[in-house]
Design a protein around this motif. Structure first.
Motif, PDB file in Angstrom:
ATOM      1  N   LYS A  49       0.850  -1.189   0.000  1.00  0.00           N
ATOM      2  CA  LYS A  49       0.000   0.000   0.000  1.00  0.00           C
ATOM      3  C   LYS A  49       0.885   1.238   0.000  1.00  0.00           C
ATOM      4  N   LEU A  50       0.320   2.311  -0.511  1.00  0.00           N
ATOM      5  CA  LEU A  50       1.028   3.587  -0.519  1.00  0.00           C
ATOM      6  C   LEU A  50       0.931   4.232   0.867  1.00  0.00           C
ATOM      7  N   GLY A  51       2.066   4.742   1.355  1.00  0.00           N
ATOM      8  CA  GLY A  51       2.087   5.370   2.671  1.00  0.00           C
ATOM      9  C   GLY A  51       1.011   6.430   2.823  1.00  0.00           C
ATOM     10  N   ALA A  52       0.885   7.302   1.829  1.00  0.00           N
ATOM     11  CA  ALA A  52      -0.069   8.414   1.907  1.00  0.00           C
ATOM     12  C   ALA A  52      -1.498   7.909   2.092  1.00  0.00           C
ATOM     13  N   GLU A  53      -1.817   6.817   1.414  1.00  0.00           N
ATOM     14  CA  GLU A  53      -3.174   6.265   1.523  1.00  0.00           C
ATOM     15  C   GLU A  53      -3.406   5.701   2.924  1.00  0.00           C
ATOM     16  N   VAL A  54      -2.385   5.027   3.419  1.00  0.00           N
ATOM     17  CA  VAL A  54      -2.510   4.422   4.742  1.00  0.00           C
ATOM     18  C   VAL A  54      -2.658   5.503   5.821  1.00  0.00           C
TER      19      VAL A  54
ATOM     20  N   MET B 182      -6.200  12.529   1.449  1.00  0.00           N
ATOM     21  CA  MET B 182      -7.277  12.938   2.374  1.00  0.00           C
ATOM     22  C   MET B 182      -8.462  13.457   1.579  1.00  0.00           C
ATOM     23  N   GLU B 183      -8.175  14.245   0.555  1.00  0.00           N
ATOM     24  CA  GLU B 183      -9.262  14.800  -0.251  1.00  0.00           C
ATOM     25  C   GLU B 183      -9.997  13.684  -0.985  1.00  0.00           C
ATOM     26  N   ARG B 184      -9.221  12.736  -1.533  1.00  0.00           N
ATOM     27  CA  ARG B 184      -9.846  11.656  -2.319  1.00  0.00           C
ATOM     28  C   ARG B 184     -10.601  10.669  -1.447  1.00  0.00           C
ATOM     29  N   ARG B 185     -10.062  10.414  -0.245  1.00  0.00           N
ATOM     30  CA  ARG B 185     -10.546   9.258   0.516  1.00  0.00           C
ATOM     31  C   ARG B 185     -11.315   9.627   1.784  1.00  0.00           C
ATOM     32  N   THR B 186     -11.260  10.900   2.191  1.00  0.00           N
ATOM     33  CA  THR B 186     -11.839  11.267   3.491  1.00  0.00           C
ATOM     34  C   THR B 186     -12.538  12.620   3.397  1.00  0.00           C
ATOM     35  N   ASP B 187     -13.222  12.998   4.504  1.00  0.00           N
ATOM     36  CA  ASP B 187     -13.810  14.343   4.601  1.00  0.00           C
ATOM     37  C   ASP B 187     -12.971  15.249   5.495  1.00  0.00           C
ATOM     38  N   ILE B 188     -11.766  14.843   5.790  1.00  0.00           N
ATOM     39  CA  ILE B 188     -10.954  15.629   6.726  1.00  0.00           C
ATOM     40  C   ILE B 188     -10.698  17.028   6.151  1.00  0.00           C
TER      41      ILE B 188
ATOM     42  N   ASP C 295      -6.113   7.067   5.533  1.00  0.00           N
ATOM     43  CA  ASP C 295      -7.148   6.141   6.006  1.00  0.00           C
ATOM     44  C   ASP C 295      -7.121   6.008   7.528  1.00  0.00           C
ATOM     45  N   MET C 296      -5.919   5.991   8.080  1.00  0.00           N
ATOM     46  CA  MET C 296      -5.835   5.831   9.533  1.00  0.00           C
ATOM     47  C   MET C 296      -6.354   7.069  10.260  1.00  0.00           C
ATOM     48  N   LEU C 297      -6.006   8.258   9.758  1.00  0.00           N
ATOM     49  CA  LEU C 297      -6.506   9.478  10.419  1.00  0.00           C
ATOM     50  C   LEU C 297      -8.035   9.487  10.383  1.00  0.00           C
TER      51      LEU C 297
END
Ligand SMILES: Cc1ncc(C[n+]2csc(CCOP(=O)(O)OP(=O)(O)O)c2C)c(N)n1
Ligand SMILES: [Mg+2]
Length: 564
Positions: free
Chosen positions: A10-15, A42-48, A18-20
């Motif tokens: 997995k890519l570090g940035a994705e992990v 964060m933009e692609r995968r989360t609402d943070i 996802d963890m945050l």
């Protein structure tokens, strides 16, 4: 929770993103560029929300305010050149036991010691302001180190953590490894554990409290971290034991409760210091018994019979010899005590409770005029009096240090258990950004900040951040045109009376902060007459916009000092 055992690259940035998200992080406060790819993920995968600030120190304060308002770790970030600015901002979080996770970029083994642009070794600077200070040199370590960061930040007495990611911008997040973004939700919130006390320790402490004729509770931030206010007030009422608090524990009991004597120590209220010094037994709960809370160990005097309840064994007995000590989570301990309390023992404290009532009345009558002052320029005591009356029932009040801490610590009262109070542990300028962080964490609650003008100047640029993100806190500026707390000290060194030049050391050019706030896009309201303050507060809260209420106050007004 993701299951382990199906590791794939997995890519570090994705992990990291996802963890945050998995830990429930809703906002990250930073100055770029750090973990660039992680922010894209964060933009692609989360609402943070990625709150891009005007300085790393204010980013740390925002994360701190977020953490103290919600009990959830606040996350702030900086690239290598901004790392020490971020470290500076962790000082208050460290002093106040606030769970902040600071992430920075750091050195690359390929280039270190070669005079890389902007680079120094930042890690040692985080040592005095963190509970855990670590480097991530290999991306495969990101998951376990992030878990450790959340674990350490929230456990025991909470506090800040620093993780340095390899690469001046933390570019290690661009690398891949076999990783699982495993999250432990237990550590997404303070407290993750409620350690139970030993039964015999509870019994011994309770026996002493029940025997005492003039006992008092001195309550600190540990009670707010534990969420133990209700149990504290219930025990105090059952046994008829008055309650004083530290500044950090001020919202453990509303000031309107007849058992509340106020904040004890240096930035304090007379009734609290007098009550603590007349007690025959002091029971400390969730307080480090530090210099500020005890007025440098004069209130109570060392040797006063004492009991201490804390979650940190090293804190118990550090400053006061004890007759009983209880290790455990405040809520767990107080619940046990309440269940076992002999309410019939309360009768012997009738005279003490009457005396407490007199101390409360004496304080109220000596400060009544100040709290209702019609003076122009406005007396800061009037602002405190009006805030006590008009801050909404569910508000979070955020207070700066110096005179702001003294005015509000001593003169402001919470009216309900649903109001919160957080304050700077000494760093001037903390409150305005911390209020923005509190609003980010608790968007449905009104946030009212009280700061001096010197405190407000520090991070004035963050008005633009508040407008950009509509972090709609209301900031009340006690604007006296100077750092008034310095007045007494300079009076002293100038032999009693200052000259015109000495004012160079602590005064500023007059400023209308309301106008400035309006220019930046916030709501600005200038208040010159005391009767205009309460309507201004109501209007600012109702606007649902970032608001600055600039109150023109008396530069000669000095906050009450501690009595011993
Ligand atoms: C980072 C930091 N630097 C310096 C101080 C020392 N200090 C305490 S209060 C104060 C002046 C406060 O002025 P202001 O915020 O205007 O409040 P006032 O006393 O005028 O009400 C200063 C410089 C501090 N507490 N923190
Ligand atoms: Mg001032």
């Amino acid at each position: 929770m993701t299951t382990i055992g199906h590791n794939q690259k997995k890519l570090g940035a994705e992990v990291i993103a996802d963890m945050l998200k998995g830990y429930g992080v809703t906002h990250v406060f930073m100055v770029p560029a750090v973990l660039r790819r992680t922010f894209a993920e964060m933009e692609r995968r989360t609402d943070i929300a990625r709150i891009h600030c005007h300085g790393e120190k204010s980013a740390a304060y925002m994360a701190d305010g977020y953490a103290r308002a919600s009990g959830k770790p606040g996350v702030c970030m900086a690239q290598v050149i901004g790392a020490l600015n971020l470290a500076a901002g962790l000082r208050d979080a460290f002093l106040a036991h606030s769970p902040v996770i600071a992430i920075t970029g750091g050195r690359d083994p390929k280039t270190k010691f070669r005079k890389v642009y902007q680079e120094i070794d930042d890690v040692p600077a985080f040592e005095p302001v963190t509970k855990f200070n670590a480097t991530i040199d290999d991306i495969s370590r990101a998951p376990d180190m992030l878990r450790q960061a959340f674990r350490v930040a929230t456990s025991g007495a909470p506090g800040p953590v620093h993780l340095q990611f390899r690469g001046n911008e933390g570019q290690v997040d661009l690398e891949e490894a076999e990783m699982e973004p495993l999250v432990e939700p237990q550590f997404a919130q303070v407290p993750p554990f409620r350690p139970e006390p030993q039964a015999e320790h509870v019994a011994a402490a309770l026996a002493l409290l029940q025997k005492a004729e003039r006992p008092i509770f001195v309550v600190g931030g540990g009670v707010r971290a534990s969420g133990a206010s209700r149990e504290l007030v219930a025990l105090a009422e059952a046994l008829q034991i008055p309650v004083a608090t530290s500044l950090n524990g001020k919202d453990a009991i509303p000031g309107t409760n007849p058992l509340s004597v106020g904040v004890v120590g240096s930035y304090s209220r007379e009734s609290a210091n007098r009550a603590v010094n007349r007690a025959d037994l002091v029971c400390f709960i969730g307080t480090e018994t530090g210099g500020m809370t005890t007025h440098f160990w004069a209130v109570p005097k060392i040797g006063t019979p004492a009991i201490q309840i804390d979650i940190e064994p090293e804190s118990i007995g550090r400053n006061y010899p004890l007759q009983a000590s209880v290790l455990g989570d405040a809520k767990a301990v107080l619940t046990k005590m309440l269940a076992q309390a002999d309410k019939s023992s309360a009768g012997k404290r009738a005279a003490w409770i009457k005396e407490i009532g007199t101390l409360r009345d004496e304080w109220a009558s000596s400060y009544k005029a100040m709290l209702a002052s019609d003076a122009v320029p406005i007396h800061p005591g009037r602002i405190c009096g009006d805030l006590t009356k008009h801050v909404p029932d569910d508000a979070i009040v955020v207070v700066d240090t110096g005179h702001a801490g003294m005015w509000m610590g001593g003169l402001y009262d919470l009216r309900t258990p649903t109001q919160s109070y957080i304050r700077s542990a000494g760093h001037l300028g903390w409150a305005f950004p911390a209020g923005m962080g509190a609003k980010a964490a608790c968007p449905d609650r009104p946030v009212v900040v009280f700061t001096g003008d010197a405190g407000f100047w520090y991070h004035i640029g963050e008005i633009e951040t508040a407008v950009r993100w509509n972090l709609a806190s209301v900031t009340v500026v006690n604007n006296n045109g100077g750092g008034n707390q310095s007045k007494r000290g300079f009076d002293r060194v100038y032999g009693g009376e200052q000259n015109n030049r000495s004012r160079e050391l602590w005064t500023y050019k007059p400023m209308n902060f309301a106008k400035l706030a309006e220019d930046i896009g916030a709501l600005g309201i200038r208040v010159d007459k005391p009767s205009d303050f309460a309507p201004a507060l109501a209007r600012a809260i109702a606007s649902n916009r970032p608001a600055v209420i600039d109150v023109a106050t008396d530069i000669e007004a000095l906050a009450p000092t501690a009595v011993t």
